[in-house]
Design a protein around this motif. Structure first.
Motif, PDB file in Angstrom:
ATOM      1  N   THR A   7       0.869  -1.174   0.000  1.00  0.00           N
ATOM      2  CA  THR A   7       0.000   0.000   0.000  1.00  0.00           C
ATOM      3  C   THR A   7       0.901   1.217   0.000  1.00  0.00           C
ATOM      4  OG1 THR A   7      -1.597  -1.208   1.334  1.00  0.00           O
ATOM      5  CG2 THR A   7      -1.852   1.175   1.217  1.00  0.00           C
ATOM      6  N   PRO A   8       0.863   1.998  -1.063  1.00  0.00           N
ATOM      7  CA  PRO A   8       1.790   3.141  -1.124  1.00  0.00           C
ATOM      8  C   PRO A   8       1.541   4.139   0.004  1.00  0.00           C
ATOM      9  CG  PRO A   8       0.662   2.824  -3.238  1.00  0.00           C
ATOM     10  CD  PRO A   8       0.022   1.914  -2.238  1.00  0.00           C
ATOM     11  N   VAL A   9       2.624   4.597   0.590  1.00  0.00           N
ATOM     12  CA  VAL A   9       2.529   5.646   1.594  1.00  0.00           C
ATOM     13  C   VAL A   9       2.317   6.955   0.834  1.00  0.00           C
ATOM     14  CG1 VAL A   9       5.024   6.030   1.711  1.00  0.00           C
ATOM     15  CG2 VAL A   9       3.605   6.613   3.666  1.00  0.00           C
ATOM     16  N   SER A  10       1.501   7.841   1.375  1.00  0.00           N
ATOM     17  CA  SER A  10       1.202   9.112   0.720  1.00  0.00           C
ATOM     18  C   SER A  10       1.994  10.241   1.366  1.00  0.00           C
ATOM     19  CB  SER A  10      -0.291   9.422   0.821  1.00  0.00           C
ATOM     20  OG  SER A  10      -1.031   8.441   0.138  1.00  0.00           O
ATOM     21  N   CYS A  36       9.441   6.384   6.376  1.00  0.00           N
ATOM     22  CA  CYS A  36       8.802   5.153   6.828  1.00  0.00           C
ATOM     23  C   CYS A  36       7.707   4.794   5.821  1.00  0.00           C
ATOM     24  CB  CYS A  36       8.215   5.320   8.219  1.00  0.00           C
ATOM     25  SG  CYS A  36       7.390   3.813   8.803  1.00  0.00           S
ATOM     26  N   ALA A  37       7.806   3.627   5.247  1.00  0.00           N
ATOM     27  CA  ALA A  37       6.859   3.185   4.227  1.00  0.00           C
ATOM     28  C   ALA A  37       5.472   2.931   4.805  1.00  0.00           C
ATOM     29  CB  ALA A  37       7.382   1.918   3.539  1.00  0.00           C
ATOM     30  N   ASN A  38       5.388   2.778   6.115  1.00  0.00           N
ATOM     31  CA  ASN A  38       4.090   2.519   6.742  1.00  0.00           C
ATOM     32  C   ASN A  38       3.379   3.807   7.171  1.00  0.00           C
ATOM     33  OD1 ASN A  38       4.573  -0.274   6.538  1.00  0.00           O
ATOM     34  ND2 ASN A  38       5.763  -0.218   8.418  1.00  0.00           N
ATOM     35  N   THR A  39       4.147   4.772   7.652  1.00  0.00           N
ATOM     36  CA  THR A  39       3.540   5.979   8.232  1.00  0.00           C
ATOM     37  C   THR A  39       3.822   7.258   7.454  1.00  0.00           C
ATOM     38  OG1 THR A  39       5.468   6.481   9.598  1.00  0.00           O
ATOM     39  CG2 THR A  39       3.805   4.977  10.541  1.00  0.00           C
ATOM     40  N   GLY A  40       4.876   7.271   6.636  1.00  0.00           N
ATOM     41  CA  GLY A  40       5.277   8.472   5.933  1.00  0.00           C
ATOM     42  C   GLY A  40       6.161   9.386   6.773  1.00  0.00           C
ATOM     43  N   GLY A 142       7.260   3.047  -4.298  1.00  0.00           N
ATOM     44  CA  GLY A 142       5.943   2.910  -3.690  1.00  0.00           C
ATOM     45  C   GLY A 142       5.478   4.089  -2.874  1.00  0.00           C
ATOM     46  N   ILE A 143       5.932   5.267  -3.219  1.00  0.00           N
ATOM     47  CA  ILE A 143       5.458   6.478  -2.556  1.00  0.00           C
ATOM     48  C   ILE A 143       4.435   7.136  -3.459  1.00  0.00           C
ATOM     49  CG2 ILE A 143       6.082   8.808  -1.789  1.00  0.00           C
ATOM     50  CD1 ILE A 143       8.850   7.671  -1.047  1.00  0.00           C
ATOM     51  N   GLN A 144       3.263   7.402  -2.902  1.00  0.00           N
ATOM     52  CA  GLN A 144       2.212   8.086  -3.651  1.00  0.00           C
ATOM     53  C   GLN A 144       2.270   9.560  -3.302  1.00  0.00           C
ATOM     54  OE1 GLN A 144      -1.698   6.434  -3.127  1.00  0.00           O
ATOM     55  NE2 GLN A 144      -2.677   8.198  -4.058  1.00  0.00           N
ATOM     56  N   LEU A 145       2.426  10.397  -4.326  1.00  0.00           N
ATOM     57  CA  LEU A 145       2.478  11.844  -4.108  1.00  0.00           C
ATOM     58  C   LEU A 145       1.068  12.375  -4.008  1.00  0.00           C
ATOM     59  CD1 LEU A 145       5.367  12.661  -6.567  1.00  0.00           C
ATOM     60  CD2 LEU A 145       5.475  12.460  -4.072  1.00  0.00           C
ATOM     61  N   VAL A 146       0.801  13.189  -2.978  1.00  0.00           N
ATOM     62  CA  VAL A 146      -0.552  13.678  -2.735  1.00  0.00           C
ATOM     63  C   VAL A 146      -0.783  15.114  -3.192  1.00  0.00           C
ATOM     64  CG1 VAL A 146      -1.061  12.080  -0.887  1.00  0.00           C
ATOM     65  CG2 VAL A 146       0.006  14.270  -0.338  1.00  0.00           C
ATOM     66  N   ASP A 147       0.255  15.760  -3.687  1.00  0.00           N
ATOM     67  CA  ASP A 147       0.046  17.084  -4.256  1.00  0.00           C
ATOM     68  C   ASP A 147       0.910  17.214  -5.500  1.00  0.00           C
ATOM     69  OD1 ASP A 147       2.494  17.145  -2.910  1.00  0.00           O
ATOM     70  OD2 ASP A 147       2.274  19.187  -2.248  1.00  0.00           O
ATOM     71  N   PRO A 148       0.488  18.024  -6.429  1.00  0.00           N
ATOM     72  CA  PRO A 148       1.292  18.174  -7.643  1.00  0.00           C
ATOM     73  C   PRO A 148       2.613  18.853  -7.315  1.00  0.00           C
ATOM     74  CG  PRO A 148      -0.477  19.784  -7.632  1.00  0.00           C
ATOM     75  CD  PRO A 148      -0.678  18.890  -6.440  1.00  0.00           C
ATOM     76  N   PRO A 149       3.675  18.468  -8.018  1.00  0.00           N
ATOM     77  CA  PRO A 149       4.964  19.081  -7.737  1.00  0.00           C
ATOM     78  C   PRO A 149       5.005  20.537  -8.167  1.00  0.00           C
ATOM     79  CG  PRO A 149       5.119  17.690  -9.663  1.00  0.00           C
ATOM     80  CD  PRO A 149       3.733  17.497  -9.088  1.00  0.00           C
ATOM     81  N   SER A 150       5.608  21.349  -7.323  1.00  0.00           N
ATOM     82  CA  SER A 150       5.897  22.715  -7.739  1.00  0.00           C
ATOM     83  C   SER A 150       7.313  22.679  -8.279  1.00  0.00           C
ATOM     84  CB  SER A 150       5.779  23.665  -6.552  1.00  0.00           C
ATOM     85  OG  SER A 150       6.704  23.285  -5.554  1.00  0.00           O
TER      86      SER A 150
END
Length: 155
Positions: A7-10, A36-40, A142-150
């Motif tokens: 489950t990707p960390v966000s 941390c892949a579990n908590t971010g 496996g990191i999910q980005l939650v905002d668009p990159p500036s």
């Protein structure tokens, strides 16, 4: 340790960029950051701080932590410089190669870019390449980005 969690960390892109800039601020392995892949949660370590930061006991043995790369790990150091020179200043290739044989090369390189009127173009090129490389790295680990990159800061 780089593991791809099921489950990707966000995490915000700006946070990933911040820790990437930290790891890239010195020589490879001088500054380290882990996600941390579990908590971010992000952990920092630096040779300059003598262990002032509390790190998890299982940091080196667990697959739960993703090591943030240094810019050279993503070909964003000298390789990027030479890509830019090849594209924008091919006539300066030999001069730039000579610069990078000695300490202080980046300062001299930026002075050259300023004198050629392409310093801002370099910053845009560097920011674009950094953003692309970090987004690809996040996807790979496996990191999910939650905002668009500036855009990456000009530095």
């Amino acid at each position: 340790m780089e593991s791809k969690s099921s489950t990707p960390v966000s995490i915000k892109f700006s946070d990933v960029l911040l820790v990437f800039e930290f790891t890239s601020a010195g020589m490879r392995r001088e500054h380290r950051a882990y996600i941390c892949a579990n908590t971010g949660k992000i952990y920092f370590s630096s040779d300059a701080t003598d262990g002032e930061n509390e790190l998890p006991d299982d940091l080196e043995t667990s697959d739960a932590y993703i090591s943030v790369p240094h810019k050279n790990d993503l070909d964003l150091g000298r390789d990027l410089v030479f890509s830019f020179v090849r594209q924008e200043l091919p006539e300066k290739w030999d001069a730039v190669r000579a610069m990078f044989r000695k300490r202080g090369a980046y300062g001299r390189f930026k002075d050259l870019l300023h004198s050629q009127g392409v310093l801002e173009k370099w910053y845009e090129f560097e920011a674009s390449a950094t953003g692309e490389a970090l987004r690809a790295w996040c996807e790979d680990v496996g990191i999910q980005l939650v905002d668009p990159p500036s855009s990456a800061p000009a530095g």
